[in-house]
Scaffold this motif. Structure first.
Motif, PDB file in Angstrom:
ATOM      1  N   GLN A 165       0.816  -1.201   0.000  1.00  0.00           N
ATOM      2  CA  GLN A 165       0.000   0.000   0.000  1.00  0.00           C
ATOM      3  C   GLN A 165       0.854   1.258   0.000  1.00  0.00           C
ATOM      4  N   LEU A 166       1.912   1.271   0.804  1.00  0.00           N
ATOM      5  CA  LEU A 166       2.755   2.456   0.894  1.00  0.00           C
ATOM      6  C   LEU A 166       3.548   2.711  -0.378  1.00  0.00           C
ATOM      7  N   MET A 167       3.997   1.644  -1.031  1.00  0.00           N
ATOM      8  CA  MET A 167       4.879   1.767  -2.188  1.00  0.00           C
ATOM      9  C   MET A 167       4.154   1.487  -3.504  1.00  0.00           C
ATOM     10  N   ASP A 168       2.866   1.166  -3.406  1.00  0.00           N
ATOM     11  CA  ASP A 168       2.054   0.870  -4.588  1.00  0.00           C
ATOM     12  C   ASP A 168       2.705  -0.223  -5.436  1.00  0.00           C
ATOM     13  N   LEU A 169       2.967  -1.354  -4.795  1.00  0.00           N
ATOM     14  CA  LEU A 169       3.610  -2.484  -5.472  1.00  0.00           C
ATOM     15  C   LEU A 169       2.527  -3.279  -6.207  1.00  0.00           C
ATOM     16  N   TYR A 170       2.189  -2.834  -7.399  1.00  0.00           N
ATOM     17  CA  TYR A 170       1.001  -3.352  -8.082  1.00  0.00           C
ATOM     18  C   TYR A 170       1.264  -4.624  -8.880  1.00  0.00           C
ATOM     19  N   GLN A 171       2.513  -5.032  -9.015  1.00  0.00           N
ATOM     20  CA  GLN A 171       2.825  -6.279  -9.715  1.00  0.00           C
ATOM     21  C   GLN A 171       3.303  -7.333  -8.716  1.00  0.00           C
ATOM     22  N   CYS A 172       2.615  -8.452  -8.628  1.00  0.00           N
ATOM     23  CA  CYS A 172       3.155  -9.616  -7.932  1.00  0.00           C
ATOM     24  C   CYS A 172       3.687 -10.540  -9.024  1.00  0.00           C
ATOM     25  N   VAL A 173       4.991 -10.636  -9.119  1.00  0.00           N
ATOM     26  CA  VAL A 173       5.623 -11.374 -10.215  1.00  0.00           C
ATOM     27  C   VAL A 173       6.137 -12.707  -9.692  1.00  0.00           C
ATOM     28  N   ARG A 174       5.702 -13.793 -10.314  1.00  0.00           N
ATOM     29  CA  ARG A 174       6.077 -15.137  -9.876  1.00  0.00           C
ATOM     30  C   ARG A 174       6.607 -15.952 -11.066  1.00  0.00           C
ATOM     31  N   PRO A 175       7.916 -16.071 -11.235  1.00  0.00           N
ATOM     32  CA  PRO A 175       8.458 -16.953 -12.272  1.00  0.00           C
ATOM     33  C   PRO A 175       8.283 -18.412 -11.849  1.00  0.00           C
ATOM     34  N   VAL A 176       7.883 -19.236 -12.766  1.00  0.00           N
ATOM     35  CA  VAL A 176       7.732 -20.674 -12.502  1.00  0.00           C
ATOM     36  C   VAL A 176       8.540 -21.411 -13.561  1.00  0.00           C
ATOM     37  N   LYS A 177       9.677 -21.973 -13.141  1.00  0.00           N
ATOM     38  CA  LYS A 177      10.630 -22.551 -14.086  1.00  0.00           C
ATOM     39  C   LYS A 177      11.192 -23.840 -13.505  1.00  0.00           C
ATOM     40  N   TYR A 178      11.390 -24.816 -14.350  1.00  0.00           N
ATOM     41  CA  TYR A 178      11.906 -26.104 -13.888  1.00  0.00           C
ATOM     42  C   TYR A 178      13.430 -26.122 -13.922  1.00  0.00           C
ATOM     43  N   TYR A 179      14.013 -26.651 -12.853  1.00  0.00           N
ATOM     44  CA  TYR A 179      15.454 -26.866 -12.786  1.00  0.00           C
ATOM     45  C   TYR A 179      15.706 -28.369 -12.813  1.00  0.00           C
ATOM     46  N   SER A 180      16.572 -28.770 -13.713  1.00  0.00           N
ATOM     47  CA  SER A 180      16.809 -30.190 -13.954  1.00  0.00           C
ATOM     48  C   SER A 180      17.166 -30.933 -12.669  1.00  0.00           C
ATOM     49  N   GLY A 181      16.495 -32.049 -12.451  1.00  0.00           N
ATOM     50  CA  GLY A 181      16.757 -32.875 -11.283  1.00  0.00           C
ATOM     51  C   GLY A 181      15.753 -32.712 -10.164  1.00  0.00           C
ATOM     52  N   VAL A 182      14.982 -31.625 -10.177  1.00  0.00           N
ATOM     53  CA  VAL A 182      13.995 -31.403  -9.119  1.00  0.00           C
ATOM     54  C   VAL A 182      12.870 -32.429  -9.256  1.00  0.00           C
ATOM     55  N   PRO A 183      12.498 -33.124  -8.176  1.00  0.00           N
ATOM     56  CA  PRO A 183      11.387 -34.067  -8.259  1.00  0.00           C
ATOM     57  C   PRO A 183      10.075 -33.354  -8.557  1.00  0.00           C
ATOM     58  N   SER A 184       9.278 -33.940  -9.447  1.00  0.00           N
ATOM     59  CA  SER A 184       8.037 -33.307  -9.884  1.00  0.00           C
ATOM     60  C   SER A 184       6.944 -34.353 -10.039  1.00  0.00           C
ATOM     61  N   ASP A 242       6.404   1.138  -9.407  1.00  0.00           N
ATOM     62  CA  ASP A 242       7.205   2.110 -10.151  1.00  0.00           C
ATOM     63  C   ASP A 242       8.192   2.766  -9.185  1.00  0.00           C
ATOM     64  N   GLY A 243       9.415   2.267  -9.182  1.00  0.00           N
ATOM     65  CA  GLY A 243      10.450   2.822  -8.310  1.00  0.00           C
ATOM     66  C   GLY A 243      10.750   2.013  -7.076  1.00  0.00           C
ATOM     67  N   TYR A 244      10.023   0.902  -6.866  1.00  0.00           N
ATOM     68  CA  TYR A 244      10.232   0.098  -5.662  1.00  0.00           C
ATOM     69  C   TYR A 244      10.077  -1.384  -5.982  1.00  0.00           C
ATOM     70  N   ALA A 245      10.731  -2.232  -5.178  1.00  0.00           N
ATOM     71  CA  ALA A 245      10.574  -3.675  -5.336  1.00  0.00           C
ATOM     72  C   ALA A 245      10.931  -4.371  -4.027  1.00  0.00           C
ATOM     73  N   VAL A 246      10.126  -5.366  -3.673  1.00  0.00           N
ATOM     74  CA  VAL A 246      10.396  -6.212  -2.507  1.00  0.00           C
ATOM     75  C   VAL A 246      10.330  -7.662  -2.978  1.00  0.00           C
TER      76      VAL A 246
END
Length: 466
Positions: free
Chosen positions: A121-140, A380-384
């Motif tokens: 709310q304070l920083m207007d962090l309007y994008q929740c970005v979640r990359p979903v990528k496979y790394y070889s060897g990870v059980p799935s 815009d200008g901030y990221a956590v």
């Protein structure tokens, strides 16, 4: 800029990240606040910081370094300040612009809603970005997790996150329901039951367009081929459906040279496959059964075909559209099936808040689960950047938890700063360590012949593998 926050001096020898004219200016020695987190966060952060520092040192030979700065939140903050989220912590996160955090407990009996809510709310962090990528060897649990490489852009300020609710039986709920039933729904068969709890689902043109705009910019910058608008517009036409329409407007009006919509691709593709195809014949191909529809509908589709050819036939025709970013849309319930049976068809998903919440975790399950799922809240200008899992207090201080979520959130952070060499070093060393079957207990119990490593040991092996 203060010289200390929560009584903790700002590190010497570092500089704050600046933001001007829509761009970050990152010094070679940025001061980056971190919150180690509650429960297992303590073990995870210690391991992760070692990995981060080793990667930066290896990648840049001492020319760059991060000056990590601890700020307090959660249980540690409460013990030291009697405040779950001190004002100085929020101030430091704003002043230094880019930060990273481990998992935090929401205190029993109230207190803070969550650190994310306050900062968003304070920083207007309007994008929740979640990359979903496979790394070889990870059980799935799926047969071909290697086909999953999706980045989810979830709107982060509206929809259910607006938090506008009224509890059943309260005067506020009674007043709200009375207004809806007797003013807005008067003369209709629709009614809200009097014993309902009620919530408001705001989805604005401003919030929707800036989220889709960010997703398309990411696609351009990272050579992604599709952006899919995920919605439930078949039912909620003026909120979810509007999100879809506004998303297409952003694509066709602001990114015309770089994008093609799915329907436009059908129209141009039909014309290329059958030169001389009339608009009426083309319309019948993109809307099967059009001859049985009302004439007004058929005329509108023919007009759409003519409009597309007139406006972009020259710039996007003759196969040129195939090199553009494809903008399409999918119903929210359908996308859960699609990312399992056809994951390679999807690259970036732009979603409303609630849909993105569900889809992010469902997608992460295919590539190893929340234990290695990173995330970022960006404005815009901030990221956590943050771990996406909980605090698992029963495992706290036992040095056993998978640090992957925070480590890969650090990868996101370094990519965000433009320090791509360090980011790739971390990714490749994590993948190599997993391929060696030297893993924490959550993966070890799913992998035949694996060695169970402690959190700290996993980090050490990662550093060796750099």
């Amino acid at each position: 800029m203060q010289t200390s926050y929560n009584g903790i001096p700002v590190p010497t020898g570092g500089q704050p990240i600046q933001y001007a004219n829509g761009a970050f200016q990152v010094p070679n020695n940025p001061i980056i606040p971190f919150i180690e987190g509650d429960g297992t966060g303590r073990d995870i952060w210690k391991a992760s910081q070692r990995v981060f520092d080793a990667a930066v040192a290896k990648a840049y030979g001492g020319k760059r370094s991060v000056k990590w700065y601890e700020v307090l939140a959660g249980e540690k903050a409460y013990r030291q300040t009697q405040n779950w989220l001190p004002d100085d912590t929020v101030k430091a996160t704003v002043d230094f612009r880019v930060s990273i955090k481990g998992p935090l407990t929401t205190p029993v009996g109230g207190g803070i809603r969550s650190l994310n809510v306050a900062l968003r709310q304070l920083m207007d962090l309007y994008q929740c970005v979640r990359p979903v990528k496979y790394y070889s060897g990870v059980p799935s649990p799926v047969k071909h997790p290697e086909l999953v490489d999706i980045v989810i852009f979830r709107e982060n300020t509206e929809d259910i996150y607006a938090g506008i609710e009224f509890r059943e039986g309260t005067p506020e709920a009674e007043k709200f329901i009375y207004f809806i039933n007797n003013e807005m729904l008067q003369g209709t068969k629709k009614k809200v039951r009097l014993d309902s709890g009620v919530g408001v689902k705001p989805i604005s043109i401003t919030g929707s367009k800036r989220l889709v705009r960010a997703a398309i910019k990411y696609a351009i910058d990272n050579n992604r081929k599709t952006v899919t608008l995920v919605h439930k517009g078949n039912i909620q036409k003026f909120t979810e459906g509007a999100f879809r329409e506004w998303g297409y407007e952003v694509a066709t009006k602001e990114f015309r040279d770089q994008t093609i919509t799915e329907r436009e691709s059908w129209i141009l593709g039909n014309l290329e496959q059958t030169p001389g195809l009339t608009p009426e014949e083309n319309a019948a191909l993109i809307e099967p059964g059009i001859e049985f529809a009302p004439k007004e509908f058929g005329d509108s589709i023919v007009a759409e075909v003519k409009d597309v050819i007139a406006k972009i036939g020259h710039s996007h025709g003759n196969g040129a559209w195939k090199s553009k970013i494809l903008i399409n849309d999918r119903i929210a319930d359908s996308i859960f099936q699609q990312i399992i049976i056809r994951p390679s068809d999807y690259s970036i998903l732009a979603t409303t808040n609630l849909n993105g919440d569900y889809i992010s975790d469902a997608a992460a399950a295919q590539v190893g689960g929340l234990g290695i799922a990173p995330g970022g809240n960006i404005g815009d200008g901030y990221a956590v950047f943050e771990a996406t899992h909980g605090t698992a207090p029963k495992y706290a201080d036992k040095d056993v938890i998978n640090p992957g979520s925070v480590i890969l959130s650090g990868v996101m952070l370094f990519d965000f700063l433009g320090w791509h060499e360090a980011a790739r070093l971390i990714e490749s060393s994590m993948e190599k360590t997993i391929q060696q079957k030297f893993v924490t207990y959550d993966f070890e119990r799913q992998m035949q012949g694996a060695t169970k490593a402690k959190t700290s040991e996993f980090a050490t092996r990662m550093i060796e593998n750099m």
